[in-house]
Write a protein that holds these residues in place. Structure first.
Motif, PDB file in Angstrom:
ATOM      1  N   SER A  10       0.841  -1.185   0.000  1.00  0.00           N
ATOM      2  CA  SER A  10       0.000   0.000   0.000  1.00  0.00           C
ATOM      3  C   SER A  10       0.880   1.240   0.000  1.00  0.00           C
ATOM      4  O   SER A  10       1.896   1.286   0.698  1.00  0.00           O
ATOM      5  N   PHE A  11       0.475   2.234  -0.760  1.00  0.00           N
ATOM      6  CA  PHE A  11       1.310   3.404  -0.952  1.00  0.00           C
ATOM      7  C   PHE A  11       1.401   4.282   0.294  1.00  0.00           C
ATOM      8  O   PHE A  11       2.472   4.789   0.620  1.00  0.00           O
ATOM      9  N   LEU A  12       0.295   4.513   0.980  1.00  0.00           N
ATOM     10  CA  LEU A  12       0.298   5.486   2.061  1.00  0.00           C
ATOM     11  C   LEU A  12       1.192   5.097   3.241  1.00  0.00           C
ATOM     12  O   LEU A  12       1.943   5.945   3.739  1.00  0.00           O
ATOM     13  N   PRO A  13       1.150   3.856   3.721  1.00  0.00           N
ATOM     14  CA  PRO A  13       2.108   3.502   4.778  1.00  0.00           C
ATOM     15  C   PRO A  13       3.559   3.689   4.350  1.00  0.00           C
ATOM     16  O   PRO A  13       4.392   4.134   5.147  1.00  0.00           O
ATOM     17  N   VAL A  14       3.870   3.377   3.082  1.00  0.00           N
ATOM     18  CA  VAL A  14       5.231   3.574   2.584  1.00  0.00           C
ATOM     19  C   VAL A  14       5.555   5.068   2.519  1.00  0.00           C
ATOM     20  O   VAL A  14       6.671   5.490   2.845  1.00  0.00           O
ATOM     21  N   LEU A  15       4.588   5.896   2.132  1.00  0.00           N
ATOM     22  CA  LEU A  15       4.785   7.340   2.101  1.00  0.00           C
ATOM     23  C   LEU A  15       5.112   7.879   3.492  1.00  0.00           C
ATOM     24  O   LEU A  15       5.907   8.812   3.653  1.00  0.00           O
ATOM     25  N   MET A  16       4.510   7.270   4.514  1.00  0.00           N
ATOM     26  CA  MET A  16       4.716   7.742   5.879  1.00  0.00           C
ATOM     27  C   MET A  16       6.123   7.449   6.402  1.00  0.00           C
ATOM     28  O   MET A  16       6.606   8.162   7.284  1.00  0.00           O
ATOM     29  N   VAL A  17       6.773   6.426   5.881  1.00  0.00           N
ATOM     30  CA  VAL A  17       8.079   6.024   6.412  1.00  0.00           C
ATOM     31  C   VAL A  17       9.117   7.135   6.254  1.00  0.00           C
ATOM     32  O   VAL A  17       9.703   7.594   7.246  1.00  0.00           O
ATOM     33  N   PRO A  18       9.395   7.637   5.037  1.00  0.00           N
ATOM     34  CA  PRO A  18      10.381   8.725   4.932  1.00  0.00           C
ATOM     35  C   PRO A  18       9.912  10.006   5.601  1.00  0.00           C
ATOM     36  O   PRO A  18      10.740  10.791   6.087  1.00  0.00           O
ATOM     37  N   ALA A  19       8.589  10.227   5.647  1.00  0.00           N
ATOM     38  CA  ALA A  19       8.074  11.417   6.334  1.00  0.00           C
ATOM     39  C   ALA A  19       8.392  11.344   7.828  1.00  0.00           C
ATOM     40  O   ALA A  19       8.833  12.327   8.432  1.00  0.00           O
ATOM     41  N   LEU A  20       8.184  10.178   8.427  1.00  0.00           N
ATOM     42  CA  LEU A  20       8.521  10.001   9.835  1.00  0.00           C
ATOM     43  C   LEU A  20      10.022  10.146  10.074  1.00  0.00           C
ATOM     44  O   LEU A  20      10.454  10.777  11.039  1.00  0.00           O
ATOM     45  N   LEU A  21      10.812   9.563   9.192  1.00  0.00           N
ATOM     46  CA  LEU A  21      12.261   9.599   9.371  1.00  0.00           C
ATOM     47  C   LEU A  21      12.804  11.023   9.293  1.00  0.00           C
ATOM     48  O   LEU A  21      13.710  11.394  10.040  1.00  0.00           O
ATOM     49  N   VAL A  22      12.257  11.828   8.394  1.00  0.00           N
ATOM     50  CA  VAL A  22      12.772  13.188   8.244  1.00  0.00           C
ATOM     51  C   VAL A  22      12.267  14.101   9.362  1.00  0.00           C
ATOM     52  O   VAL A  22      12.861  15.146   9.638  1.00  0.00           O
ATOM     53  N   VAL A  23      11.194  13.702  10.041  1.00  0.00           N
ATOM     54  CA  VAL A  23      10.734  14.439  11.222  1.00  0.00           C
ATOM     55  C   VAL A  23      11.656  14.159  12.405  1.00  0.00           C
ATOM     56  O   VAL A  23      11.813  14.996  13.298  1.00  0.00           O
ATOM     57  N   SER A  24      12.282  12.999  12.422  1.00  0.00           N
ATOM     58  CA  SER A  24      13.146  12.581  13.524  1.00  0.00           C
ATOM     59  C   SER A  24      14.478  13.319  13.480  1.00  0.00           C
ATOM     60  O   SER A  24      14.795  14.011  12.499  1.00  0.00           O
ATOM     61  N   PRO A  25      15.314  13.166  14.515  1.00  0.00           N
ATOM     62  CA  PRO A  25      16.644  13.799  14.512  1.00  0.00           C
ATOM     63  C   PRO A  25      17.560  13.327  13.386  1.00  0.00           C
ATOM     64  O   PRO A  25      18.605  13.936  13.153  1.00  0.00           O
ATOM     65  N   LEU A  26      17.187  12.264  12.681  1.00  0.00           N
ATOM     66  CA  LEU A  26      17.999  11.808  11.552  1.00  0.00           C
ATOM     67  C   LEU A  26      18.090  12.862  10.462  1.00  0.00           C
ATOM     68  O   LEU A  26      18.983  12.802   9.608  1.00  0.00           O
ATOM     69  N   SER A  27      17.177  13.829  10.454  1.00  0.00           N
ATOM     70  CA  SER A  27      17.198  14.873   9.428  1.00  0.00           C
ATOM     71  C   SER A  27      18.474  15.704   9.498  1.00  0.00           C
ATOM     72  O   SER A  27      18.806  16.418   8.541  1.00  0.00           O
ATOM     73  N   GLY A  28      19.209  15.620  10.623  1.00  0.00           N
ATOM     74  CA  GLY A  28      20.460  16.346  10.744  1.00  0.00           C
ATOM     75  C   GLY A  28      21.613  15.721   9.980  1.00  0.00           C
ATOM     76  O   GLY A  28      22.659  16.358   9.810  1.00  0.00           O
ATOM     77  N   PRO A  55      23.738  14.927   6.865  1.00  0.00           N
ATOM     78  CA  PRO A  55      23.830  15.564   5.546  1.00  0.00           C
ATOM     79  C   PRO A  55      23.216  14.709   4.439  1.00  0.00           C
ATOM     80  O   PRO A  55      23.464  13.505   4.364  1.00  0.00           O
ATOM     81  N   LEU A  56      22.394  15.313   3.630  1.00  0.00           N
ATOM     82  CA  LEU A  56      21.715  14.715   2.473  1.00  0.00           C
ATOM     83  C   LEU A  56      20.603  13.747   2.849  1.00  0.00           C
ATOM     84  O   LEU A  56      19.878  13.275   1.964  1.00  0.00           O
ATOM     85  N   PHE A  57      20.442  13.429   4.147  1.00  0.00           N
ATOM     86  CA  PHE A  57      19.386  12.485   4.520  1.00  0.00           C
ATOM     87  C   PHE A  57      18.009  13.048   4.194  1.00  0.00           C
ATOM     88  O   PHE A  57      17.129  12.329   3.703  1.00  0.00           O
ATOM     89  N   SER A  58      17.804  14.340   4.452  1.00  0.00           N
ATOM     90  CA  SER A  58      16.517  14.961   4.141  1.00  0.00           C
ATOM     91  C   SER A  58      16.237  14.924   2.640  1.00  0.00           C
ATOM     92  O   SER A  58      15.092  14.732   2.217  1.00  0.00           O
ATOM     93  N   SER A  59      17.290  15.093   1.839  1.00  0.00           N
ATOM     94  CA  SER A  59      17.118  15.028   0.386  1.00  0.00           C
ATOM     95  C   SER A  59      16.704  13.632  -0.060  1.00  0.00           C
ATOM     96  O   SER A  59      15.828  13.474  -0.920  1.00  0.00           O
ATOM     97  N   ILE A  60      17.330  12.609   0.531  1.00  0.00           N
ATOM     98  CA  ILE A  60      16.983  11.225   0.201  1.00  0.00           C
ATOM     99  C   ILE A  60      15.527  10.958   0.556  1.00  0.00           C
ATOM    100  O   ILE A  60      14.768  10.381  -0.238  1.00  0.00           O
ATOM    101  N   CYS A  61      15.116  11.380   1.758  1.00  0.00           N
ATOM    102  CA  CYS A  61      13.728  11.175   2.171  1.00  0.00           C
ATOM    103  C   CYS A  61      12.768  11.957   1.276  1.00  0.00           C
ATOM    104  O   CYS A  61      11.699  11.467   0.911  1.00  0.00           O
ATOM    105  N   GLY A  62      13.162  13.187   0.919  1.00  0.00           N
ATOM    106  CA  GLY A  62      12.312  13.996   0.053  1.00  0.00           C
ATOM    107  C   GLY A  62      12.112  13.364  -1.313  1.00  0.00           C
ATOM    108  O   GLY A  62      10.993  13.331  -1.845  1.00  0.00           O
ATOM    109  N   LEU A  63      13.194  12.840  -1.890  1.00  0.00           N
ATOM    110  CA  LEU A  63      13.078  12.179  -3.195  1.00  0.00           C
ATOM    111  C   LEU A  63      12.219  10.927  -3.102  1.00  0.00           C
ATOM    112  O   LEU A  63      11.440  10.619  -4.015  1.00  0.00           O
TER     113      LEU A  63
END
Length: 206
Positions: A43-61, A63-71
């Protein structure tokens, strides 16, 4: 509360999804593909939530992790917009790895957010979440994902965009118009941050 979670093998809660993320990060290193495999891609929506959750977390700090999640968000959202039935993600995006310990610490901090979403996503205004509005949410998620690589240099903007995507996804899953409105407000806020930053720099230069 969410049929697509059940279709993806989840028990219908955000807290369960966060638990899956934690389990996927149990090794010494973890890749985005490994996390997506643990969640399931039926299902698409649960998969969509995974990078969204990850980029909300401190992992967004990282380098380039936010870009990977955004893509990743952009790829998933685009396929939702055009109506694909099966999800495809490029290996160049999903092969990104991070240390498991760091991932577990960051994911562990998402529990409170997950519980809050589970408590408050109650399907308010479900009449407003019909197909045209749902499609608008998908397009908004696509825009947020595409903006993340561009705005990564602006502090907090990627995390705010990630939270916006998360709220849009919850809105679509729970058919909750209030969450859609909250997602739209956060998206506008995040996209306005670069202008505030530029104005602040210009004012300091005067």
């Amino acid at each position: 509360m969410m049929d697509e979670f059940v279709d993806a093998g989840q028990d219908g809660t955000m807290e369960a999804l966060v638990g899956k993320l934690g389990e996927a990060a149990s090794g010494e290193t973890v890749s985005l593909q490994g996390i997506l495999d643990a969640v399931g891609d039926t299902s698409f929506l649960p998969v969509l939530m995974v990078p969204a959750l990850l980029v909300v977390s401190p992992l967004s700090g990282i380098p380039l992790f936010s870009s990977i999640c955004g893509l990743t968000i952009a790829f998933v959202a685009l396929q939702m917009v055009i109506g694909r039935r099966h999800l495809w993600l490029p290996g160049a995006v999903t092969r990104k790895t991070i240390r498991g310990a760091r991932a577990r610490t960051a994911i562990g901090r998402l529990g409170g957010l997950a519980r809050w979403l589970d408590r408050h996503a109650t399907g308010r205004g479900s009449w407003a979440m019909r197909k045209p509005i749902r499609k608008a949410c998908e397009v908004a998620c696509l825009g947020c994902g595409l903006a993340m690589p561009v705005l990564e240099i602006v502090p907090f903007s990627s995390s705010v965009l990630g939270l916006s995507v998360l709220l849009f996804a919850v809105a679509m899953l729970a058919r909750d118009a209030l969450f859609m409105s909250m997602g739209a407000l956060l998206m506008v806020t995040a996209l306005s941050l670069p202008f505030y930053a530029l104005n602040a720099v210009a004012a300091a230069a005067l």
